[in-house]
Write a protein that holds these residues in place. Structure first.
Motif, PDB file in Angstrom:
ATOM      1  N   ASP A  53       0.830  -1.209   0.000  1.00 37.84           N
ATOM      2  CA  ASP A  53       0.000   0.000   0.000  1.00 37.84           C
ATOM      3  C   ASP A  53       0.861   1.255   0.000  1.00 37.84           C
ATOM      4  OD1 ASP A  53      -2.430  -1.331  -0.097  1.00 37.84           O
ATOM      5  OD2 ASP A  53      -2.651  -1.373   2.082  1.00 37.84           O
ATOM      6  N   GLN A  54       1.931   1.259   0.773  1.00 32.89           N
ATOM      7  CA  GLN A  54       2.819   2.421   0.811  1.00 32.89           C
ATOM      8  C   GLN A  54       3.469   2.647  -0.551  1.00 32.89           C
ATOM      9  OE1 GLN A  54       4.928   0.854   4.347  1.00 32.89           O
ATOM     10  NE2 GLN A  54       4.855   2.956   5.096  1.00 32.89           N
ATOM     11  N   VAL A  55       3.946   1.582  -1.168  1.00 33.00           N
ATOM     12  CA  VAL A  55       4.579   1.706  -2.480  1.00 33.00           C
ATOM     13  C   VAL A  55       3.555   2.203  -3.496  1.00 33.00           C
ATOM     14  CG1 VAL A  55       5.777   0.484  -4.345  1.00 33.00           C
ATOM     15  CG2 VAL A  55       6.301  -0.068  -1.957  1.00 33.00           C
ATOM     16  N   GLY A  56       2.365   1.635  -3.464  1.00 32.53           N
ATOM     17  CA  GLY A  56       1.315   2.053  -4.394  1.00 32.53           C
ATOM     18  C   GLY A  56       0.954   3.515  -4.230  1.00 32.53           C
ATOM     19  N   ARG A  57       0.858   3.984  -2.987  1.00 34.45           N
ATOM     20  CA  ARG A  57       0.543   5.399  -2.751  1.00 34.45           C
ATOM     21  C   ARG A  57       1.639   6.312  -3.284  1.00 34.45           C
ATOM     22  NH1 ARG A  57      -1.515   3.495   2.177  1.00 34.45           N
ATOM     23  NH2 ARG A  57       0.409   4.025   3.231  1.00 34.45           N
ATOM     24  N   LEU A  58       2.895   5.889  -3.136  1.00 39.02           N
ATOM     25  CA  LEU A  58       4.001   6.686  -3.674  1.00 39.02           C
ATOM     26  C   LEU A  58       3.864   6.848  -5.189  1.00 39.02           C
ATOM     27  CD1 LEU A  58       7.007   5.200  -1.645  1.00 39.02           C
ATOM     28  CD2 LEU A  58       5.968   7.471  -1.361  1.00 39.02           C
ATOM     29  N   VAL A  59       3.489   5.770  -5.860  1.00 38.66           N
ATOM     30  CA  VAL A  59       3.295   5.835  -7.313  1.00 38.66           C
ATOM     31  C   VAL A  59       2.094   6.724  -7.647  1.00 38.66           C
ATOM     32  CG1 VAL A  59       2.735   4.505  -9.395  1.00 38.66           C
ATOM     33  CG2 VAL A  59       4.379   3.597  -7.740  1.00 38.66           C
ATOM     34  N   LEU A  60       0.978   6.499  -6.973  1.00 40.06           N
ATOM     35  CA  LEU A  60      -0.245   7.258  -7.265  1.00 40.06           C
ATOM     36  C   LEU A  60      -0.053   8.761  -7.041  1.00 40.06           C
ATOM     37  CD1 LEU A  60      -2.902   4.820  -5.806  1.00 40.06           C
ATOM     38  CD2 LEU A  60      -2.569   5.423  -8.217  1.00 40.06           C
ATOM     39  N   GLU A  61       0.695   9.130  -6.012  1.00 44.14           N
ATOM     40  CA  GLU A  61       0.962  10.549  -5.751  1.00 44.14           C
ATOM     41  C   GLU A  61       1.657  11.209  -6.936  1.00 44.14           C
ATOM     42  OE1 GLU A  61       3.359  10.588  -2.238  1.00 44.14           O
ATOM     43  OE2 GLU A  61       1.664  10.163  -0.919  1.00 44.14           O
ATOM     44  N   ARG A  62       2.439  10.452  -7.660  1.00 44.61           N
ATOM     45  CA  ARG A  62       3.187  10.997  -8.780  1.00 44.61           C
ATOM     46  C   ARG A  62       2.414  10.904 -10.098  1.00 44.61           C
ATOM     47  NH1 ARG A  62       5.777   9.750  -4.534  1.00 44.61           N
ATOM     48  NH2 ARG A  62       7.720  10.807  -4.015  1.00 44.61           N
ATOM     49  N   LEU A  63       1.555   9.905 -10.231  1.00 47.47           N
ATOM     50  CA  LEU A  63       0.758   9.779 -11.454  1.00 47.47           C
ATOM     51  C   LEU A  63      -0.415  10.748 -11.495  1.00 47.47           C
ATOM     52  CD1 LEU A  63       0.495   5.927 -12.087  1.00 47.47           C
ATOM     53  CD2 LEU A  63       1.743   7.625 -13.441  1.00 47.47           C
ATOM     54  N   GLU A  64      -1.005  11.032 -10.349  1.00 51.09           N
ATOM     55  CA  GLU A  64      -2.225  11.836 -10.330  1.00 51.09           C
ATOM     56  C   GLU A  64      -2.071  13.180 -11.043  1.00 51.09           C
ATOM     57  OE1 GLU A  64      -5.785  13.194  -7.312  1.00 51.09           O
ATOM     58  OE2 GLU A  64      -3.911  12.464  -6.464  1.00 51.09           O
ATOM     59  N   PRO A  65      -1.036  13.975 -10.748  1.00 48.22           N
ATOM     60  CA  PRO A  65      -0.930  15.252 -11.457  1.00 48.22           C
ATOM     61  C   PRO A  65      -0.412  15.112 -12.889  1.00 48.22           C
ATOM     62  CG  PRO A  65       0.886  15.015  -9.930  1.00 48.22           C
ATOM     63  CD  PRO A  65      -0.027  13.842  -9.704  1.00 48.22           C
ATOM     64  N   LEU A  66       0.110  13.962 -13.222  1.00 49.70           N
ATOM     65  CA  LEU A  66       0.718  13.760 -14.533  1.00 49.70           C
ATOM     66  C   LEU A  66      -0.302  13.355 -15.585  1.00 49.70           C
ATOM     67  CD1 LEU A  66       3.480  13.687 -15.988  1.00 49.70           C
ATOM     68  CD2 LEU A  66       3.568  11.254 -15.435  1.00 49.70           C
ATOM     69  N   ASP A  67      -1.141  12.368 -15.284  1.00 51.23           N
ATOM     70  CA  ASP A  67      -2.088  11.864 -16.277  1.00 51.23           C
ATOM     71  C   ASP A  67      -3.208  11.124 -15.548  1.00 51.23           C
ATOM     72  OD1 ASP A  67      -2.286  11.212 -19.434  1.00 51.23           O
ATOM     73  OD2 ASP A  67      -2.988   9.494 -18.266  1.00 51.23           O
ATOM     74  N   GLU A  68      -4.421  11.638 -15.664  1.00 50.85           N
ATOM     75  CA  GLU A  68      -5.546  11.071 -14.932  1.00 50.85           C
ATOM     76  C   GLU A  68      -5.869   9.647 -15.360  1.00 50.85           C
ATOM     77  OE1 GLU A  68      -8.632  13.954 -15.495  1.00 50.85           O
ATOM     78  OE2 GLU A  68      -7.839  15.246 -13.914  1.00 50.85           O
ATOM     79  N   VAL A  69      -5.748   9.350 -16.653  1.00 48.96           N
ATOM     80  CA  VAL A  69      -6.045   7.996 -17.124  1.00 48.96           C
ATOM     81  C   VAL A  69      -5.019   7.010 -16.567  1.00 48.96           C
ATOM     82  CG1 VAL A  69      -6.213   6.502 -19.166  1.00 48.96           C
ATOM     83  CG2 VAL A  69      -7.273   8.779 -19.177  1.00 48.96           C
ATOM     84  N   ALA A  70      -3.752   7.380 -16.609  1.00 47.57           N
ATOM     85  CA  ALA A  70      -2.712   6.514 -16.049  1.00 47.57           C
ATOM     86  C   ALA A  70      -2.935   6.312 -14.548  1.00 47.57           C
ATOM     87  CB  ALA A  70      -1.330   7.109 -16.310  1.00 47.57           C
TER      88      ALA A  70
END
Length: 131
Positions: A60-77
């Motif tokens: 969950d921690q690793v996934g949140r780290l990724v999601l924090e970076r994808l969210e402002p970059l590309d909503e579909v990703a």
């Protein structure tokens, strides 16, 4: 560097694999207007942040780290990655998350600001440029 261990939902533990994180990001951005160098930069940022949290973290921690970076970059990703990471139970859960993004939950600028911050030559390499 010290070895990191990731605790899986099943209870198993395995060594942290930065290549696995990068593969997940690459799959999430497939056929999206995201430069390959940004995928690498996200992988490096997640690796750096994971090591700061370590020596043991959970998926969950690793996934949140990724999601924090994808969210402002590309909503579909972001939604692609979230649907796997969060294991949405049904389409309604997916739709709620998409609605949250649509209603300003992401602060997204279509990835332009995030991309600019990742590729800026004067950025502080110790800070997270996508936040």
């Amino acid at each position: 560097p010290a070895e990191l261990v990731v605790g899986k939902r099943s209870g198993h533990r395995q060594p942290y694999d930065p290549a696995k994180v990068e593969r997940g990001v690459r799959l999430a951005v497939k056929n999206r207007p995201v430069d390959a160098s940004l995928v690498t930069a996200i992988g490096e940022e997640v690796d750096r942040a994971a090591r700061e949290l370590g020596p043991e973290l959970d998926t969950d921690q690793v996934g949140r780290l990724v999601l924090e970076r994808l969210e402002p970059l590309d909503e579909v990703a972001y939604l692609r990655f979230a649907s796997v990471h969060r294991s949405f139970d049904d389409a309604a859960e997916f739709a709620r998350e998409a609605g949250r993004l649509r209603n300003g939950g992401s602060g997204s600028t279509g990835g332009r600001d995030a991309e600019r911050s990742l590729t800026s030559p004067d950025r502080d390499p110790q800070s997270s440029p996508i936040r």
